[in-house]
Write an enzyme that holds these catalytic residues in place. Structure first.
Site, PDB file in Angstrom:
ATOM      1  N   VAL A 268       0.905  -1.233   0.069  1.00  0.00           N
ATOM      2  CA  VAL A 268      -0.171  -0.042   0.051  1.00  0.00           C
ATOM      3  C   VAL A 268       1.086   1.215   0.010  1.00  0.00           C
ATOM      4  O   VAL A 268       2.024   1.169   0.666  1.00  0.00           O
ATOM      5  CB  VAL A 268      -1.000   0.132   1.317  1.00  0.00           C
ATOM      6  CG1 VAL A 268      -1.932   1.035   1.319  1.00  0.00           C
ATOM      7  CG2 VAL A 268      -1.537  -1.193   1.357  1.00  0.00           C
ATOM      8  N   GLU A 292      -3.036  -8.389  -1.571  1.00  0.00           N
ATOM      9  CA  GLU A 292      -3.667  -8.356  -0.100  1.00  0.00           C
ATOM     10  C   GLU A 292      -4.665  -7.345  -0.152  1.00  0.00           C
ATOM     11  O   GLU A 292      -5.727  -7.447   0.469  1.00  0.00           O
ATOM     12  CB  GLU A 292      -2.680  -7.818   0.881  1.00  0.00           C
ATOM     13  CG  GLU A 292      -1.882  -8.856   1.595  1.00  0.00           C
ATOM     14  CD  GLU A 292      -0.956  -7.963   2.397  1.00  0.00           C
ATOM     15  OE1 GLU A 292       0.260  -8.735   2.425  1.00  0.00           O
ATOM     16  OE2 GLU A 292      -0.940  -7.031   2.783  1.00  0.00           O
ATOM     17  N   ILE A 362      12.335  -0.648   4.213  1.00  0.00           N
ATOM     18  CA  ILE A 362      13.105   0.544   4.963  1.00  0.00           C
ATOM     19  C   ILE A 362      14.401   0.742   4.433  1.00  0.00           C
ATOM     20  O   ILE A 362      14.782   1.934   4.208  1.00  0.00           O
ATOM     21  CB  ILE A 362      13.238   0.360   6.380  1.00  0.00           C
ATOM     22  CG1 ILE A 362      11.819   0.317   7.097  1.00  0.00           C
ATOM     23  CG2 ILE A 362      14.337   1.119   7.273  1.00  0.00           C
ATOM     24  CD1 ILE A 362      11.604  -0.256   8.681  1.00  0.00           C
ATOM     25  N   ASN A 382       6.625  -1.222  11.436  1.00  0.00           N
ATOM     26  CA  ASN A 382       5.132  -1.922  11.356  1.00  0.00           C
ATOM     27  C   ASN A 382       5.186  -3.316  11.586  1.00  0.00           C
ATOM     28  O   ASN A 382       4.537  -3.681  12.556  1.00  0.00           O
ATOM     29  CB  ASN A 382       4.366  -1.416   9.975  1.00  0.00           C
ATOM     30  CG  ASN A 382       4.234   0.153   9.871  1.00  0.00           C
ATOM     31  OD1 ASN A 382       4.180   0.875  10.998  1.00  0.00           O
ATOM     32  ND2 ASN A 382       4.486   0.717   8.600  1.00  0.00           N
TER      33      ASN A 382
END
Lengths: 504, 504
Positions: A268, A292, A362, A382
């Site tokens: 996302v 997903e 990241i 997250n």
């Protein structure tokens, strides 16, 4: 009464969220519906948070274990974290308040592949599930529930829990009925093949059967999902998307893909959204998605007719697009299949279909290992989410990120990642706004210079190349040359000086 | 002529290994049969090595790319590495001479999940396969070949190669015919579900069809596989095996397993052998195996009747057991299925069956990340092999190792592993001769002390606990507390002083 509760017995269990929350015991393990801010219960978690706060105010201990599909919203993770009410949490979160609790040591967090979480629960590895709390669009006469904007792990929680609480949310369109495809591969030792050969294949029922006798409360709500507007696509995202689209075009030219591509998966956010926007303009047709979450860009692709079908476990839409889907749910149900996350993310299907995977990160290191979860090795951002499910089993696995963060103080390309979520065995392509590094078939020593030259921000190339040269001189072996004294010097420098860049 | 070559055209292509090797060009990419020292071509690679040496002696460049199933033997990897004849190698090796070449920077090595290697080849990610060189038990009249003691990636190489060379080895029993099960899930976008619901299911043919027109040479050989005697089971291995068996008993008591267990997978070596010996004495019955290699202990379990069936892609036997299997191949073919490694190791089947996975490791860290491949971060030992295929998809994933190596100078439990092959998301149980750490459902901070106390050698517990306490004090977050200045202090100390132990 909204008229959405057709089962007489469950009609008799309608109560307020506070009354339902009063039925929870300290230490309970609760499985919630909810995935990327869609389809989570709205009222009950806030009532539970109030109850926990009152207990804490009286000096009593009160925490619960919280299991979900994936990330939820301020009303669930936020509210419970605010009152320090979560002892243990799995399998994914992205709430700022909860993140603080995890990194402060207040909450234990098991960061688990999304496709594994329900399976491990079924296998009994997490112990008993006391309560399942699930949002529904409506309850059928026999008690079966129609899930709302996500399926997540709800089937697993409902199957395993001793008690069930249902939130019937009249904000969610009743026309979502028919969009879900509920199917279970069964329990060991009798698990069955998953008979999906195409992203659009429907193999189950549009409802979840439940044991009505387990239900202890039904709550009526009318509240929107946490739908956040997408930011406009920025320049870096557009550049990254273009590199990915160029790569796909190269694969088409090489005969490894056709203009129908293969089912697309993406995380996302801004970059995936830019990719979807790029697909809108490209030469592609009859493309599909096995992923997903359904995002804005996929709705556009479906409206245009370029994307024929999308499989996911949840929506993650802007308010405008959520409204559009809700208004035309019956129409979209022909092109969208929402599955349990153990099916939407199942290695078996992902590998069979040959998904094109594109996930954020990241940081990546010079040998192609990827960190998706930890800041400076210790701090959880997250979670791994479904990135491992897709990356490991994809046709091709791409990782994307801007080459820098914090105004240039952080490089997304580092000598050694401070936490490994996806290792060199699973990462095929790395893309930043600087360029793309195709790592397929390369040995580690062939990857380092390519990643640095193609993907690192120009200012960081020299310190990275210096590291490579020093490592190749000092390493104990030349397969993956590292200098273990200096491998984290980018990270320690950042922690000490506020920048990964060496001082001039 | 041995009488094992029934195809008239291929009879006409019988030649010496040297004549066949003369048909290879510098830079050729060659796919060999062979897996854990079983079923690899014996004469051709040595002839090719001689040819390469002669070219090098004349000052000419001559290297080839070498793809196999997994590890081979001195006659293949050893001979070609000895003459520095390998430019690039995939997907697994364990040869001492080749290992030196890789770590000296002479050979590029792509360390790839065994189940992925053939798939990535089929997808065209490694470019063209010039030649497939495959050992066979015999050639049928239509040219189809009966593989010998391994299947490996042979189907993929034979399908993709432009030219084919076959070694027909009369040392291998003709009664191996019927043991193999050759099946392909098809090519994208039309891959099919793998219809295996039980380790013993046969879904394909006992032979590999080939394009006879591609064959350029047939070589007749009579040479044994590299079968090495197992060492007697040492005390540490026995202790580790007992901890694992206790764990399985606990799972039975908890109702998560029955005495039939679930299909067993294990790596090769002393500890797995001790586990198999333990199963021989235990209360188990009707157990099965879905694994990579058939080992001595499994033959004993089958002879005893405790193990009903085993699926693998290759044998890895001692000379005594290899003789026993060769003498009674027709009988063992009822209980043993040899599959292509993309099926023996396929995530789809492993996850469906719920395999109990047990693999060796070089080191694990205090948060449950495992290094299976690299010494001090840079030096390749063997490769990841199938450990990732099984670990990621197992019912439960165990990693085993003695707690110390090199007389105590190396601790198998370290603050941070110097290379990550299996991360915290995939590792359930760690076992050393000191004990077992069950990590299921634990957050990282809950794992560290458990791993140290249960698994580390006593002398190393204090320095490890010191690290944990320092990290918990200094880390940027308490999810996975690390001190990035000190995370590799065990490794750097070892490189500097010869021991990971701090000086007193």
């Amino acid at each position: 009464m909204s008229g959405r509760i057709a089962n007489p017995k469950l009609q008799g269990l309608i109560m307020s969220a506070d009354e339902a929350a009063a039925k929870i015991n300290p230490g309970d393990q609760i499985g919630f519906s909810g995935f990327t801010g869609a389809g989570y219960p709205k009222e009950f978690p806030q009532a539970l948070a109030r109850r926990i706060k009152e207990a804490h105010d009286r000096g009593e201990e009160f925490k619960v274990n919280v299991m979900t599909g994936a990330s939820t919203a301020p009303e669930l993770d936020g509210a419970l974290a605010e009152v320090n009410g979560i002892n243990w949490r799995m399998p994914y979160q992205s709430d700022p308040t909860l993140r603080k609790r995890i990194n402060a040591g207040d909450t234990y967090y098991s960061d688990i592949h999304l496709s594994h979480s329900g399976m491990l629960l079924d296998q009994g590895f997490f112990g008993a599930t006391d309560v399942a709390v699930v949002e529904a669009v409506r309850i059928k006469e026999d008690g079966a529930i129609i899930p709302s904007s996500s399926v997540g792990n709800s089937t697993n929680y409902l199957r395993n829990a001793n008690k069930i609480i249902i939130e019937v949310n009249s904000w969610q369109s009743e026309d979502l009925e028919g969009m879900h495809d509920i199917w279970s591969y069964g329990q060991l030792p009798n698990r069955q093949p998953i008979p999906i050969a195409d992203p659009g294949d429907r193999i189950g029922t549009p409802y979840i059967d439940i044991d009505v006798d387990k239900v202890i409360a039904v709550i009526e709500t009318d509240a929107a999902d946490r739908n956040s507007p997408f930011k406009p696509i920025d320049d870096d995202s557009k550049k990254i998307a273009n590199y990915l689209l160029d790569f796909l075009d190269g694969e088409i030219k090489a005969g490894r893909l056709t203009k129908e591509l293969l089912p697309m998966q993406s995380g996302v956010g801004n970059i995936p959204n830019a990719v979807l926007a790029g697909l809108l303009e490209g030469p592609y047709h009859h493309i599909t998605s096995y992923t997903e979450v359904i995002q804005d860009g996929m709705i556009d692709l479906m409206d245009q007719g370029t994307m024929t079908v999308a499989s996911a476990t949840a929506f993650s839409l802007s308010p405008e697009y959520a409204h559009r889907v809700n208004e035309n749910a019956a129409e979209y149900a022909k092109k969208i299949v929402l599955r349990p996350q153990e099916i939407s993310n199942h290695p078996e299907v992902i590998r069979r279909l040959g998904v094109i995977a594109c996930n954020g990160m990241i940081e990546a290191d010079i040998y192609g290992n990827v960190n998706s979860t930890h800041v400076t090795g210790s701090k959880m951002m997250n979670g791994i989410g479904g990135s491992g499910d897709f990356t490991r089993n994809a046709f091709v696995s791409c990782f994307v990120s801007p080459s820098r963060a914090k105004g240039g103080d952080i490089s997304a390309i580092v000598p050694m990642v401070s936490h490994v979520d996806h290792n060199e065995h699973d990462v095929d392509v790395i893309i930043t706004e600087q360029g793309l590094a195709d790592l397929r078939g390369l040995a580690p020593r062939q990857r380092s210079r390519k990643i640095i030259e193609n993907c690192a921000y120009p200012d960081y190339r020299e310190p990275l190349l210096e590291y490579v040269e020093r490592a190749e001189k000092n390493a104990s072996g030349l397969h993956t040359p590292h200098d273990l004294h200096e491998a984290f010097n980018f990270h320690t420098r950042f922690m000490e000086t506020g920048s990964m860049m060496p001082e001039k």
